[in-house]
Motif scaffolding. Structure first.
Motif, PDB file in Angstrom:
ATOM      1  N   VAL A 135       8.216 -11.015 -59.181  1.00 16.61           N
ATOM      2  CA  VAL A 135       7.754 -12.275 -59.579  1.00 16.61           C
ATOM      3  C   VAL A 135       6.378 -12.410 -58.746  1.00 16.61           C
ATOM      4  CG1 VAL A 135       7.849 -14.838 -59.437  1.00 16.61           C
ATOM      5  CG2 VAL A 135       9.895 -13.559 -59.872  1.00 16.61           C
ATOM      6  N   GLU A 136       5.207 -12.706 -59.377  1.00 15.77           N
ATOM      7  CA  GLU A 136       4.232 -13.005 -58.642  1.00 15.77           C
ATOM      8  C   GLU A 136       3.614 -14.580 -59.061  1.00 15.77           C
ATOM      9  OE1 GLU A 136       0.835 -10.056 -59.349  1.00 15.77           O
ATOM     10  OE2 GLU A 136       2.318  -8.332 -59.548  1.00 15.77           O
ATOM     11  N   ILE A 137       2.934 -15.041 -57.992  1.00 16.39           N
ATOM     12  CA  ILE A 137       2.391 -16.318 -58.331  1.00 16.39           C
ATOM     13  C   ILE A 137       1.121 -16.731 -57.627  1.00 16.39           C
ATOM     14  CG2 ILE A 137       2.848 -18.722 -57.511  1.00 16.39           C
ATOM     15  CD1 ILE A 137       5.719 -18.197 -56.636  1.00 16.39           C
ATOM     16  N   CYS A 138       0.389 -17.063 -58.703  1.00 18.46           N
ATOM     17  CA  CYS A 138      -1.293 -17.125 -58.587  1.00 18.46           C
ATOM     18  C   CYS A 138      -1.545 -18.460 -59.294  1.00 18.46           C
ATOM     19  CB  CYS A 138      -2.039 -15.870 -59.076  1.00 18.46           C
ATOM     20  SG  CYS A 138      -2.026 -15.865 -60.829  1.00 18.46           S
ATOM     21  N   HIS A 139      -3.017 -18.598 -58.920  1.00 17.56           N
ATOM     22  CA  HIS A 139      -3.594 -19.800 -59.472  1.00 17.56           C
ATOM     23  C   HIS A 139      -4.960 -19.091 -60.412  1.00 17.56           C
ATOM     24  CE1 HIS A 139      -5.588 -23.591 -60.229  1.00 17.56           C
ATOM     25  NE2 HIS A 139      -6.706 -23.201 -59.724  1.00 17.56           N
ATOM     26  N   LEU A 140      -4.820 -19.687 -61.682  1.00 16.54           N
ATOM     27  CA  LEU A 140      -5.943 -19.190 -62.643  1.00 16.54           C
ATOM     28  C   LEU A 140      -6.526 -20.631 -63.248  1.00 16.54           C
ATOM     29  CD1 LEU A 140      -4.222 -16.291 -64.345  1.00 16.54           C
ATOM     30  CD2 LEU A 140      -5.700 -16.172 -62.515  1.00 16.54           C
ATOM     31  N   ARG A 141      -7.817 -20.592 -63.376  1.00 10.48           N
ATOM     32  CA  ARG A 141      -8.536 -21.901 -63.965  1.00 10.48           C
ATOM     33  C   ARG A 141      -8.919 -21.582 -65.191  1.00 10.48           C
ATOM     34  NH1 ARG A 141      -9.381 -24.954 -59.238  1.00 10.48           N
ATOM     35  NH2 ARG A 141     -10.183 -27.046 -59.730  1.00 10.48           N
ATOM     36  N   GLY A 142      -8.896 -22.308 -66.238  1.00 11.35           N
ATOM     37  CA  GLY A 142      -9.365 -22.159 -67.509  1.00 11.35           C
ATOM     38  C   GLY A 142      -8.887 -20.970 -68.396  1.00 11.35           C
ATOM     39  N   SER A 143      -9.667 -20.423 -69.015  1.00  3.93           N
ATOM     40  CA  SER A 143      -9.503 -19.330 -69.986  1.00  3.93           C
ATOM     41  C   SER A 143     -10.089 -17.985 -69.799  1.00  3.93           C
ATOM     42  CB  SER A 143      -9.546 -19.896 -71.575  1.00  3.93           C
ATOM     43  OG  SER A 143     -10.884 -20.151 -71.615  1.00  3.93           O
TER      44      SER A 143
END
Length: 232
Positions: free
Chosen positions: A31-39
């Motif tokens: 499992v990886e957890i990250c923050h992405l914004r938009g597309s």
């Protein structure tokens, strides 16, 4: 090993997602957890993952552009909308409000508007272009402030429109992690079943017929029989 990516809606949720994952059985799951914004996220290869969970515009983009990846939506719930509306009223008063939602949301906004008694204009979007056009409409109509996802929040800040981003409830975090990990486990089980079936076919001299619990044929495989084999 099945690879799972959890895309947190905003960075403040990172620790909450991490704590939730830590309580789960993640055997044979990475499992990886990250923050992405938009597309637009060219810096990461999303096709390397088997399961991805995301919200709003980011989720829509992943679902459309990476169809082979099992997608889990981090839902915007009625509670998320109501809690953010209440916070907006507390901060800015009972002014006319724009509520900007991903077009995947299935909340009954008419009922929410009736219950709140607020003057609300609802807009639905699925990408950054929609968000920009929606903010054009908000400005034309003289709406004083808006609530929405981070893309909408960023667009509002750029234009000087007062805004609040949706907050994701703790229950939604737990539900998302549960569904994502169960999806990964299902993929693992399917792999084991496929490997077992290949092993049976590799070493079996006869055909294999498998049926599901309702009696329907789920697998029919013929095995090549050596012509030199003796038959009785």
């Amino acid at each position: 090993m099945t690879d799972v990516l959890l895309v947190v809606p905003y960075e403040e949720l990172q620790e909450q997602f991490e704590a939730c994952v830590a309580q789960q059985d993640t055997q044979n799951i990475h499992v990886e957890i990250c923050h992405l914004r938009g597309s637009r996220f060219a810096d990461i290869d999303l096709d390397q993952y088997h399961v991805i969970a995301a919200r709003g515009i980011t989720g829509y983009s992943i679902r459309e552009n990476h169809p082979k990846v099992a997608f889990v939506e981090i839902a915007v719930t009625s509670d998320d909308i109501l809690n953010t509306m209440a916070k907006a009223v507390e901060l800015f008063g009972r002014q006319r409000m724009a509520v900007v939602l991903p077009d995947s949301v299935r909340c009954n906004m008419e009922q929410i508007i009736q219950l709140s008694g607020l003057d609300i204009e609802v807009f639905y979007i699925h990408d950054e272009e929609d968000a920009a056009h929606t903010m054009d409409a908000v400005e034309r109509e003289g709406i004083r402030y808006a609530i929405g996802g981070l893309t909408v929040y960023d667009e509002c800040c750029r234009r000087g429109i007062t805004a609040l981003p949706f907050e994701t409830a703790s229950a939604t975090v737990h539900r998302t992690v549960d569904i994502a990990l169960e999806t990964a486990r299902s993929i693992n089980r399917a792999r084991v079943k496929s490997h077992l079936m290949r092993t049976i076919l590799d070493y079996h001299q006869d055909g294999v017929l498998a049926c599901d619990p309702k009696g329907y044929i789920s697998l029919l495989a013929a095995v090549h029989i050596d012509s030199r084999r003796n038959h009785t």
